[in-house]
Design an enzyme around this catalytic site. Structure first.
Site, mmCIF file in Angstrom:
data_model
loop_
_atom_site.group_PDB
_atom_site.id
_atom_site.type_symbol
_atom_site.label_atom_id
_atom_site.label_comp_id
_atom_site.label_asym_id
_atom_site.label_seq_id
_atom_site.Cartn_x
_atom_site.Cartn_y
_atom_site.Cartn_z
ATOM 1 N N LYS A 1 -0.894 -9.317 2.981
ATOM 2 C CA LYS A 1 -0.101 -8.805 4.113
ATOM 3 C C LYS A 1 -1.003 -7.941 4.985
ATOM 4 C CE LYS A 1 3.372 -5.705 3.694
ATOM 5 N NZ LYS A 1 2.796 -4.573 4.457
ATOM 6 N N GLU B 1 -0.945 -5.534 8.567
ATOM 7 C CA GLU B 1 -0.126 -4.849 9.574
ATOM 8 C C GLU B 1 -0.676 -5.110 10.977
ATOM 9 O OE1 GLU B 1 0.460 -0.687 8.770
ATOM 10 O OE2 GLU B 1 1.145 -1.065 6.723
ATOM 11 N N ASP C 1 -1.057 -6.174 -0.277
ATOM 12 C CA ASP C 1 -1.331 -5.547 1.021
ATOM 13 C C ASP C 1 -2.827 -5.388 1.230
ATOM 14 O OD1 ASP C 1 0.387 -4.788 3.058
ATOM 15 O OD2 ASP C 1 1.267 -3.153 1.886
ATOM 16 N N ASP D 1 0.838 -1.205 0.000
ATOM 17 C CA ASP D 1 0.000 0.000 0.000
ATOM 18 C C ASP D 1 0.875 1.257 0.000
ATOM 19 O OD1 ASP D 1 0.853 -0.165 2.610
ATOM 20 O OD2 ASP D 1 -1.137 0.062 3.516
ATOM 21 N N SER D 2 2.207 1.068 -0.004
ATOM 22 C CA SER D 2 3.128 2.181 -0.284
ATOM 23 C C SER D 2 2.800 2.763 -1.653
ATOM 24 C CB SER D 2 4.584 1.692 -0.249
ATOM 25 O OG SER D 2 4.736 0.522 -1.031
ATOM 26 N N GLU E 1 9.705 -3.951 10.249
ATOM 27 C CA GLU E 1 10.052 -2.649 9.650
ATOM 28 C C GLU E 1 10.607 -1.682 10.688
ATOM 29 O OE1 GLU E 1 7.240 -0.920 6.923
ATOM 30 O OE2 GLU E 1 8.281 1.017 6.926
HETATM 31 O O1 KIV Z 1 3.577 -1.102 1.561
HETATM 32 C C1 KIV Z 1 4.726 -1.530 1.462
HETATM 33 O O2 KIV Z 1 5.428 -1.319 0.476
HETATM 34 C C2 KIV Z 1 5.257 -2.299 2.588
HETATM 35 C C3 KIV Z 1 6.683 -2.718 2.529
HETATM 36 C C4 KIV Z 1 7.582 -1.580 2.630
HETATM 37 C C5 KIV Z 1 6.990 -3.761 3.530
HETATM 38 O O3 KIV Z 1 4.546 -2.576 3.493
#
Ligand code: KIV
Length: 295
Positions: free
Chosen positions: A129, A131, A99, A60-61, A198
């Protein structure tokens, strides 16, 4: 350029990644560190996949490095589905992880399962993924029950930016380190197949890596993790503003891109682009007929 899984570049699976950590513990020199990068579009996914990256994460970056937001919080399920589909089309070998965006799993576990199923069924993700540690064990367990492999993510969790008061290194006090250790144990116990660590001190990451059986994937967590992940835009120099010290830049694509655009503008303005060789032409006969019609 073949992109089918081969003996040199085999399809990466969740069990294979788990076995890799066990292999390292058993002293198997074939077993290596896990390489992960983010990807958000087809060409990048295809290039990274063909380069042999083990895991592609549609992080989600996306919100920050592609969509221009100042945090990951505005990213929606529709954004994640759209970009995961594109990455899916470019990925043959790597394990594809998507994510879960902010708001897609914090309400309740049923929402989490519904949204994760969309990432798998509609977009082709092979894992998701999530968090958070202890607070999200029920969600992780429910996802795993629904046959969705889960990558955990603890330490600096960017979706907690408002609660943390910024993007800060986590786990620096004894109490904070103990909390992160508990998070790691909880994520493992809930059934996650791996966990991202992280922005935590190297020593803490090493302790977690030694203690838990699932692979740890570090970002700003030192070299002792079982694998590493970076945001692809950091790796190739396509980000603006603050550059974290762990984000090694292997290429300055930003500079190359800006230079290419400036050269293009110069050539167009000077009439140097396109050249005759870059133009289409009529056949000799049709050209002659056209000239004859004009005279
Ligand atoms: O959103 C993302 O890119 C991440 C990674 C940096 C682990 O969570």
């Amino acid at each position: 350029m073949s992109s089918l899984p081969s003996a040199r570049n085999p399809k990466i699976t969740v069990p294979e990644l788990q076995q890799r950590k066990m292999g390292v513990r058993a002293g198997n020199s074939e077993a290596g560190k896990i390489t992960c990068l983010t990807a958000y579009d087809y060409p990048t996914a295809r290039l990274l996949d063909e380069a042999g990256v083990d895991v592609l994460l549609v992080g989600d970056s996306l919100g920050m490095v592609v969509l221009g937001y100042d945090s990951t919080l505005p990213v929606t399920m529709e954004d994640m589905l759209h970009h995961t589909k594109a990455v899916r089309r470019g990925t043959q070998h790597a394990l594809l992880v998507a994510d879960m965006p902010y708001g897609s799993y914090q309400t309740d576990a049923a929402d989490a399962v519904r949204n994760a199923l969309r990432l798998v069924k509609e977009a082709g993700a092979e894992a998701v993924k999530v968090e958070g540690g202890e607070r999200h064990v029920e969600t992780i367990a429910r996802l795993v029950d629904a046959e969705i492999p889960v990558m955990g993510h603890i330490g600096l969790t960017p979706q907690s930016v408002n609660a943390f008061g910024g993007f800060r290194v986590q786990g620096k006090t004894e109490e904070a380190a103990e909390r992160i250790l508990r998070d790691a144990r909880a994520v493992e116990a809930a059934g996650a197949f791996s966990v991202v660590l992280e922005s935590i001190p190297r020593e803490l990451a090493a302790r977690i890596t030694a203690e838990i059986k699932i692979p740890t994937i570090g970002i700003g967590a030192g070299p002792d993790c079982d694998g590493q992940i970076l945001v692809i835009h950091d790796l190739v120099g396509l980000t603006f503003g603050h550059h974290p010290k762990f984000a090694r830049e292997y290429l300055n694509a930003g500079e190359l891109l800006a230079q290419a655009a400036a050269n293009y503008c110069r050539d167009v303005r000077q009439g140097a682009f396109p050249s005759d060789a870059e133009s289409f032409h009529l056949s000799t006969e049709r050209r002659a007929a056209m000239v004859a019609r004009r005279s």
